[in-house]
Structure formats: C-alpha cells, structure tokens
Design an enzyme around this catalytic site. Sequence first.
Site: not given
Length: 801
Positions: A660, A703
């Site tokens: 990611s 996140k």
Amino acid sequence: MEKPFELAYTELKKGCFPEELSFRTTAEIKPLEGVIGQERAVKAFDFGLAVKMKGYNIYMAGPSGTGKTTYARNSTEKLAQTEPVPYDWCYVYNFQNPRSPLALCFEPGQGKQFKEDMAELVQLFKTELQKAFRAEDYETQKNTLEHSFDEKRDALMAEMSAVAEQYSFQVKTTNAGVFFMPVVEGKAVGEDEYDDLSEDVKNKIEKNSQMVQEKAGSIMRELRDMDKESKRQTDQLDYKTGMFAIGHHVNAVQEKYQEYERVISYINAVQEDVLENISQFVEEEEDGEDSLASLLPMLGKKPAEDVTLKYKVNLIVDHSDSKGAPIVVTFNPTYNNLVGEVEYDSEFGNLTTDFMKIKGGLFHKANGGYLLVQAQDILSTPQAWEALRRVMKTREINMDSIREQLGAVVAPTLKPEPIPANIKVIMIGSSYYYELLNEYDEEFDKFFKIRADFDYEMPRTDENIRKIAQFIKRFVDREGCMEFDVSAVCAIVEYSSRTAERQDKLSTRFNHLAEILCEAVTWAKLEGAELVTAAHIQKTIYEKEQRMKLYEEKLDEMLEENVIMIDTEGAEIGQINGLAVLDMGNYAFGNPSRITATTYVGKSGIVNIEKEARLSGQTHDKGVQIITGFLGQTYAQNFPLSLSCRVCFEQNYNGIDGDSASSTELYCILSSLAELPIRQDLAVTGSVNQKGEIQAIGGVTHKIEGFFDLCRKRGLTGTQGVIIPVSNVKDLVLKDEVVQAVKDGLFHIYPISKIDEGIELLMGLSAGKKNKTGNFPANSVHGRVMKKLKAFDKRAQGEEE
C-alpha cells in the site's frame, strides 16, 4: 494544471437516520428468527442436512462471531424434532468370549425396560431356586438317588473286600482313593512295619498284590462309572428342578422381546449359565463369620451381588425420554469423551474391569442424530481427529482404548462389540482449518462433501438494516434488559458499516455487535436511563477504544514530542508521509510514518533498505520491484537506467509488509530525481502497478484518521489532507470529527486513479505527457526526472570509458 478533485463531506460515510426507519423503539418490532445476510451458507447448510447419505457431513467455514454455531444448533434442532428417536444401546456379558461384551439394541425406551426386566429376573432366580432346592420333594428325590447309588457302592466295596481278604489284603478308603494294605498274621502291615518283614513274606505279598490288582481292577472301574452316573443323574435332577423353577419366568421375558433375535439368544445363554452354576444361588448360609474375615473384610467372600454381576445390563444409551433425533454440541472433544472408555478398579494393586465399567461417549449419544464440533478443538486435542474420521469412515463406534493404541496397556482390556454409527457431523471453523485438513488428509473431501461459507459482510440494504433492528430486539428479549430507541439502532448500523469498512456493506460478526449492546445497556443503567440511545452507543464505542489504545497513545506522545519525526507542514525533497495500520487484534489504528529516498549514479537500481535489514515482507518487496518496472517503462525506452536508489521507512524497527506504500515510495523517488519538494501537509496511501495506475488498499479509514489525529493535535491549517486511491472511496466510514473537518474546509481527501494526479498534488507542477518522440516537456516533473536519468547514464558511460 487542473484543480485537484477532492471528496465532499457527504461521501466520507453513509449515515443511518431515524426518519428512515419505521419504529421509535425496539419494543415495536419482533425479534429476529434465523441468521442475517448468509443466504448462500444457509442454502448449503439446509441442503447438507437434507442429504442422509454417507459422506455428506457439513463444514461451516467463516470468521468467528458470524453466528455459525448458533445457526447450526437452532436449525438442526428444528429438523431433529421431526426425525425418529434412535435405538437404545446396552452392553451385556458374552458367555462365549467374556473379553468381548455383546452390544444389544432396542427401540427407544425398551433398553431401560430390558435392564429392569433382567434385574427382576435375576432376583427371581435367587428366590425361586432357593425355594425349589430347599423343597421337601427335591430333598426326597435327591436322597432316593443317593441311597440307590450308596447301596450299589456298598455292594461293590464288599465284593472288593472279599477279593482282598482272599489274598490276605485289607481295603482302606481315604479322600485320596482306595488302596490295599497287606495282612500278616491277622494284622494289617503299614509302611514302617513292611520293611521289617522277611524277603519271603515280601515276595509273597508282592505276588498277592498283583493278583488283587488284577481282580479288583474291574470292580474299581465299575465304581468310577457308577460315580460318574451318580453325578450325571444328580446334575440332571438339579437341571430339571432348576428349569422347572425358572423356566416359565425366562419364557415370559423372551416372549416380551420376541422381535429381537439376539436378545432371545442372550436370554437363553443366561438361563443355561444359571442352570450350570446353580450352586451359586443355593449355597448354605453361614452361621457366623470367620474371625479373620470379620477383622479383614477384604479377605472375606465377595458380596452376594458379585454372583449375578454377569447377568446385569449396562445401558449406555437411553432414549426413553428423548423426543426426536439427538443433537450433541461439544467444546471438549477428547478421545475418551468422544469414543467412551472402559474404567478400572484397583484391587490389591491390580487393575480389574468388567463390562459394567464400559462408559458411553459423545458418539454414542449423538448416534442417529447430529454432532456439532469446533475444528480448532478437534485439531488441538490428541487423537480426536483420528477418532472422528474413523467413525465417519467405518460408520461404527469402536471403543479401542487410547492406551492400547499407544502401546501402553498394563491391565486386562475389554474389546466391546462395535456399534453401528449413523452420525451427521457438523464441524465449525475458519477457512484456514478447512484448507489445512483438505491438504493433509486425502480423504477429507469424502467425509465433508458440503461446505457452508459464512461471509464476514452483507449488503447494506433496508431489509438487512431492519433485520439488525430485530437482532437487537432478540438481544433485549434474551437478556431481559431495557429497549433501544431508534437512534441507538441507527448508531449500531453505522458501527456495523464501520466494522465492515464499507459504505455499502454491513458486518455479519454479530458477537462484536452484541458486545456493544451489552456495554451500552450497562452505561444506560449507570445513568438511570429508561431507553438505550445513540449517546450510550457512542459512549460505549469511545470507552471500548480508550481501554485498548494504550499503545496508540504512546506513539502519539512520541509524535508530539518529535521523537518520531513527522512533518505536517512545509515541503521537502525526497521525503513523504506514508500511512500504515497497526492491528492490535480487537483494535486497529492508523500510524503515519516518514519515507525517504536518495538517488545517485550507479547500477544497483532501487534498494529497499527494509529488505536489506530483513524488516520487509514479501508483498512489500514486490511493491519495490513494481516501482522499478514503472521507471523502466516510463523513462528507459531509449537509454538504460544508470540509477542507484535507497528507499527507507524511517524509524521503523519492527518490520513492514504490504504494497500500500508503493505509490508513496514512487513519489519520493521521483521527488529526489526531479529535485522537487513534496508537500508535508499531505499523507499518501495507495498501491501502484507498472502502468502507473493507483490500486486499492486496505484500512483506508484508519489511515486517514491516523494522519488527521496528528494534524488536529498540532493544529489544522486548512491545507492538510490525504491522497487515497479512487477505488477506495466506497470503503470510507470516517468518524464524525473527520467529516466535520472536511465540511469546514480544514481537511481534504483527494481520490486519484493515476500516479500523475498524485505528482501534481504533491509537487505543485504538471506531471507532463510523453510526446511522439518519447520525451516529456522539459519543465514537467517527468521531464525533470528523465533529464536527471539521462545525465546519470552519460556520467556512468563516461566513467566506463
């Protein structure tokens, strides 16, 4: 350069509003029946229950907390109530092979009745035989028989005495038998006196002895034959008397169980054994106990009931009170619990056992019905899986001792007759255990032909929202607690969506929802409320997070004190803010981290410092290799890459995995090559492929919230934000404070689909498009990067020359 597209606050979560629901409190709705959002699994499970052939056992796969066990039990119970009650089973003594007790089956309830009938019959044996053999008629017949043989015996003995006397011998009778003593001068001579006789007398005695033996031999044979006949006729009289006393009672029991052929044979064997051992039932009672036996009872005779032990019935499965097929749920499937065991007694240091010590197991209880087990329990218990697969394969319950299997038999063992098994096994566990069993047991797919997959999420539809409300109502009824108002239901729906991490999905892990409901009720009680409201749900979620966020707070302190260095303002070359998720099991949170890159002339390509330090996982290594592919595809079509690059997650000491951050690392490398600073008020997440397309990642909500929390603590500037893949927009279920900040223009979320969009956002310069000659505009980011790479190539070639 166009103005970047950013998400509106309405796109950051999907709310649930009271006016959308048709009730005000859960008191107005009915409780849930069945399971929510598992149509595929329910269909497979119900079909598996309907198939009654061998091998159609069911494996229920899926994450914990999705209601697998509850649904399996409830659904199976409904079906089992309509199915026939299975047989009763008992073990009885095997007169042919005492070490192999016989298994007898009966219609439900008749096993218990048979046990009672046999106990009553044995009592009749005792009383009727005692009565018959103490009767005057029996004594008369026995005395007549004995008198008749006594007269014959006396006559033969007189004849033998006459023969002996003829040859100067005298007949002596002892317990050891009949023998002859020589007579000398009218006096019987013993062994001591015999040695003093003269040789002539001894020779004469020896000669006469041979004559006596020859003539008395036939008489001795007649005596032996007569004794045998006496015993035979006495036994015949005893058998006839015993049969007359108990025969009609035995016939009555046999007639009651005439449809069971094996039971008739067993009762016949019991009768024959009793008649062969009548003395056990008619022994004379002792007037007093032996003094030693009274002082030491263990040395005395066994209790009277031991005489009839082998005529008892060990009922191991009793369905006299059952309704429908049995359902057994176990969370402790040890070998002995499943198969049953044979218990032992210790007598004077020796282990002894008998068929009455046989104890049935869960297989016996579930026979003719269903057994529900957890895959983890089966696989973590020694020998449990082997026991289960043997029953499924052979379709019989064989009570082999585990000590015998392990070669540790130190006591006499029984080998009970196996019992036919008809058990449908329902195993519940994760997909991991299914794959594990399928990999290591080649016959696993033969045993479990039905797999019911429970999903961890379900579509967020009006129907499923209504069912969640009914689930809450079922919780209220089961716990007997206060009702929930409509705002609390809406809060639970939003929490479910956040747990699923999708705007269009709801979580099916209802144990997590039940935890929230329990704690919300408690908070409502502490406040003295009459209804559970959204405020109680929100407080529950907040308090639950507070209990588990110690590690997060420690990290926050280090970020605030700049121990972990993260910039949220300004711009830097070769430095960018990446985002990761730390999963603590029941709690996950986002954690920003600094990523840096350095570039210089060389041939080593991109070096992942984490990999060199053995802190990088395989997926992260793959992401770095993809970056190399992108650089070669984009810039190195006409010249080779002469590049050395070091990429690092700063202050990372625990390892990292996942791809990611691959787009984040690429931005950092491009910044270093183009010598353009990257905005530090933006954090980036997203995976990139070799074509420069941004791909979806996991944990996007956590996140964003992780970087937002850091910016909020330092003070929101109005320019801060996060860049995410456009394919992750549906995964956003952000907290209300993030949504409000976006609404107020204090925080921004930018969805992108191409690496070029992120370049322009981060570096404030056009990314540039390649022209027909394969070059980029000189003042674009790509143009600057290509110029640097060409310079590296020329310098590398010059060094080679």
